[in-house]
Scaffold this motif. Sequence first.
Motif: not given
Length: 531
Positions: A90-96, A134-141, A148-153, A231-234
Motif C-alpha cells: 500500500g505504501r509503495y502504491v502511495w509513493l508512486a 494507452a499513450s499516457m500509460y506508455v509514458q508513465s511506464l 529503476s522503479y521497475l526492473k527486469p526479472s 522494492f529497493d528504490k521505493f
Amino acid sequence: MADADTCRLCTQIIDTHFGPLTAKVASTLLTRGRLSLLQLVRFTGIKSRTVRASIIVLIQHNILWHAHTDDEGEMLEFNTLECLLRLRFGRYVWLAESLFGRTSAEIVQVMLDHGKLRPPDIISRLSRYDPKSASMYVQSLYKLVSESYLKPSTLLSHNSPRDKRIKYEGEEKAKMTGFPTAKELREAKVTAEARLRREEKEAEKVGLKRRMKEQPSARSSKDRVYFRVNFDKFNIHVRNKLIETAVEERFNRSAALVMCATLKATEPKQKSVSEIRSDPTSTAAIGMHIPDDENLSEGLATTSKKPSNASLIKDYLGLLACADNPTPAGKAASYVSLGDNKISVEFDTISKRMRRRVLEAVTRERHGDDGVRIVRLLLDVGKMDEKHIAKVAMMANKDVRPLLSALSSDFLISTQEVPRSADRNPTRTFFLWHVDLAKAYSALLSSFYKTLFNIGVRRQAEQEEPNVKAVLLKRERTDVAEDVNLLTRMEREVLAEWERKREMLSVLEMRVEEAVFILRDLDLGGSVDDV
C-alpha cells in the motif's frame, strides 16, 4: 528456516493474499525448509495438481526460489523477505502516486497484483476500457523503467542466493593458505556477497541489452522482457522520510527542510538502502531544492538582519554535521559530512542511531527509565559487572539485580563469562554484562513479527463478528453501494465503529512495520541475521 513468529506471519500473509491451500504449501516450506515437489505433495496432503498451481502462483510473485542440486534435483525454497515486503504494498502504491501521478500508481498496482508482467500486458490491462489512455500509460511506464522503479526479472532472481553465496565463500577460502583467521573469513564473506550483488546487477542490465541485440527494434525487444517492482528504490524514499522526520524531531522544521533538500539533491544517484553514504553534492544544488517561500532564518538566531539563503544553508549543514563537536561522540551524532565544499549524507551513521533509538524505546516501554539507563551505560562503556553497574548508574544493588535479569530475559542484554580457573566453577567466575546488538535486534524483530501477526488476527476477529459481518455483506450489494441510506441507523453505527477499529489497527501496523524497516532494511552492517 525462519523462526516460529516469522513462519506464522508469512503464512498469514499468504493466506490473506492467495488463499488457504497456497498458505499450507508456504507453511510446509517455512517449517521444513527446502523441499521437492514430491515431498511437498506428501507433507501437505494436497493433490499434486493443486500443489503445482500453488507453486506457479508463488513463483510468479517471486516468493519461491529454485535450487538445483546434483543429489536432490530441483528443490523449492521460500523467500521470506519477499513475502514480508508485501506488508508495504500500500505504501509503495502511495509513493508512486505522490512521485509520478495516478497513472504510475496504477501501473505499480497492477505489477504488485501480478508479480511480473511484460509491457504490452500492462498497457492492455490498464487501457482496456479507454484505449485512448494507452499513450499516457506508455509514458508513465517508460519513466518508471528508466528511473529503476521497475526492473527486469531475470533467471538469477529465481535462484536461491544462499547456494551461490556458499559456493563463492568456498572459492575464496580455497585461495587461503594455512588455517584461516577470523579476519580472513570475514573478508571472504564480504567478497562473496559483493560478487553476488555484482552478478545480480549485471544480469538485470544484460536482460535488456540481450533483447535489444536479438531484435531489430528496441521497442519490440523491451516488449519481451518481464518487469517487476524494484522494492529497493521505493525503500529509499521510506528511509529518506524517516531521516527527515528524525532531523525535525531533534532540531526544527527549517533544519528538516535543508536535510530534505540534501536528500533530494543526491536522490537520483541513490540506488539502494544498503549504501553507506550518498554521493557528494554542493551547497548550490541543495539550495535549488528549497522552496522560495520558505524562510530558513526562523530556525536560527542570526546577528545579521537579512542573511542570504546560502549562508543559512551552510549554518544548517554545520549543525547537521556537528561541526562544533569534532569528537567521536559528535561524529556519531552527525547526519552529514563536510569536506572540500562537498556534502554527503552519512546513511550508515544515521541508521545505527535510528536502530539504537528503537532499542531504547522498547526498553523504556518494558522496563522503564532505569532499564534505558543501564542499556545506555553498557553501550557506552562496554562489559561491566553487576556491582560496577550499580555504582556508575547510581542505583541500589537490590534494584539492579532484578532489572538485569529482566533485561536479559528479553535478550536486550547478554552476559560474558570470564572463568578464573580451568574447571569454570561458577563461584570462581566473573559475569560481565554487555549489549549484544545483533542478538538484541534479532529478538526485537521476532517480537515485532509476533505483534504484526496478532494485529492481523485481531483484524480478522473483528471482521468475523456476526453483526459486522452481516453489515459488510449488505454493503457489498450494488443498491447499497449506490445509496448508503439503505442501511439503517444501527447498521451505519456498526459500520462506523468497524471502520474506526480497522483504522486504529492499520495505524498500529504501520508503526510496527516502520520499526521493522529500521531494524531489518537499514541494517547496513549485517548485524541482524537473515530471516
